[in-house]
Design an enzyme around this catalytic site. Structure first.
Site, PDB file in Angstrom:
ATOM      1  N   ASP A 113       1.020  -1.126  -0.088  1.00 40.13           N
ATOM      2  CA  ASP A 113      -0.084   0.173   0.044  1.00 40.13           C
ATOM      3  C   ASP A 113       0.855   1.269   0.027  1.00 40.13           C
ATOM      4  O   ASP A 113       1.897   1.170   0.575  1.00 40.13           O
ATOM      5  CB  ASP A 113      -0.832   0.098   1.183  1.00 40.13           C
ATOM      6  CG  ASP A 113      -2.060  -1.229   1.226  1.00 40.13           C
ATOM      7  OD1 ASP A 113      -2.007  -1.879   0.289  1.00 40.13           O
ATOM      8  OD2 ASP A 113      -2.968  -0.853   2.118  1.00 40.13           O
ATOM      9  N   HIS A 169       5.205  -7.139  -0.136  1.00 44.30           N
ATOM     10  CA  HIS A 169       4.959  -8.492  -0.692  1.00 44.30           C
ATOM     11  C   HIS A 169       5.673  -8.796  -1.990  1.00 44.30           C
ATOM     12  O   HIS A 169       6.013  -7.835  -2.624  1.00 44.30           O
ATOM     13  CB  HIS A 169       3.215  -8.794  -0.693  1.00 44.30           C
ATOM     14  CG  HIS A 169       2.428  -8.683   0.583  1.00 44.30           C
ATOM     15  ND1 HIS A 169       2.127  -9.845   1.162  1.00 44.30           N
ATOM     16  CD2 HIS A 169       2.258  -7.698   1.183  1.00 44.30           C
ATOM     17  CE1 HIS A 169       1.580  -9.583   2.300  1.00 44.30           C
ATOM     18  NE2 HIS A 169       1.472  -8.093   2.419  1.00 44.30           N
ATOM     19  N   SER A 256       7.847   4.870   5.328  1.00 44.89           N
ATOM     20  CA  SER A 256       9.120   4.031   4.477  1.00 44.89           C
ATOM     21  C   SER A 256       8.980   4.252   3.228  1.00 44.89           C
ATOM     22  O   SER A 256       7.766   4.505   2.683  1.00 44.89           O
ATOM     23  CB  SER A 256       9.232   2.792   4.937  1.00 44.89           C
ATOM     24  OG  SER A 256       9.358   2.790   6.736  1.00 44.89           O
TER      25      SER A 256
END
Length: 298
Positions: A113, A169, A256
């Site tokens: 995301d 991921h 981040s």
């Protein structure tokens, strides 16, 4: 004010920035910049704050954080009262139905995301950080041989805010090598900081690994730490088969960045993202969302 392109509405949203006043003061005032260079950019500050976020007392911040940033907790596996610290909340796991993964081998997905910018036909000596600021891939990963794989390739920058789901991921089936760690500073990765600190990604703590995908060539994963990021945690098993959508790792508290490098002519990136990047806007995406297709020669 940071404007983010919304693909669903074809309009722009204003980003809610956690700690916006602090960021503006730190990166836009002489006193703030002095304190940044002396203390705030250093590991000790982020480590201390990270340790606080591991304590039970830090859990008191969770309810107000969720309310202030309108986080939909129905999407996550645990309830608010289940978290024993702010970091436990921060690294919360999402229910799989809210981030579906396409098994179509031609679809290239977002690894997490965040807010995405994508640059094609990159010059390895002049990769864009923001308008007017560039860096070289050699400075970023300290490996000329690996860097050479991505000349004229594609650079994907995914910026995660403190309000986002903070696990990342794999974008395809494949095998990922061991992680290489590079020590560095802990500047914020918010655009406020990116517009002030030259070669920020090359200065911050970062980790990279080579992912041998089955459908998109050699993909370089790079995770960049930032102010108050206590740790970058890799949860994958190196040199073992991973599936598209499997978790690679997560960040503890703080905004981040994930950077992916793709080889030339491996992925045709969605045009709306490229157009917004060229206009200077990031595009909001979710983990598993389509951001491109396998490149096919005409």
């Amino acid at each position: 004010m940071i404007k983010i392109y919304n693909r669903k509405t074809n309009s722009y949203d204003i980003e809610q920035v956690s700690g916006e006043k602090y960021l503006n003061w730190t990166y836009n005032t002489p006193i703030g910049m002095s304190l940044l260079q002396i203390f705030l950019k250093r590991k000790v500050f982020s480590s201390l704050y990270g340790k606080y976020c591991d304590t039970r007392s830090s859990s008191k911040k969770i309810v107000s954080f969720v309310k202030d940033f309108n986080i939909n907790m129905n999407e996550y596996e645990l309830n608010l009262n289940d978290f024993k610290s702010f970091n436990e909340f921060f690294i919360r796991k999402i229910k799989s139905q809210y981030r579906p993964i396409s098994r179509d081998k031609n679809i290239f997905i977002s690894p997490g995301d965040g807010r995405i910018s994508i640059y094609e036909s990159i010059d390895l000596n002049k990769i864009v950080q923001v308008k007017g600021f560039h860096y070289s891939m050699k400075e970023l990963i300290n490996d000329d041989t690996i860097a050479s794989l991505y000349n004229n390739g594609t650079c994907i920058i995914l910026r995660l805010c403190p309000t986002d789901y903070h696990r990342f991921h794999f974008v395809d089936d494949g095998v990922c090598e061991d992680t290489i760690k590079i020590n560095g500073q802990y500047y914020s990765v918010n655009p406020i900081a990116l517009n002030k600190i030259s070669k920020l990604y090359c200065q911050n703590k970062r980790e990279w690994s080579l992912f041998h995908t089955e459908n998109f060539g050699e993909v370089l994963y790079l995770e960049v730490g930032a102010t108050c990021v206590g740790s970058i945690i890799q949860t994958y098993s190196p040199n073992k088969k991973m599936l598209k959508g499997d978790e690679k790792g997560y960040f503890k508290f703080g905004g981040s960045t994930i950077i992916l490098f793709l080889q030339k002519d491996k992925v045709a990136i969605d045009k709306d993202i490229l157009e917004q990047t060229s206009l200077g806007f990031e595009t909001k995406v979710l983990m598993g969302e389509k951001i491109g297709l396998k490149f096919k020669r005409e």
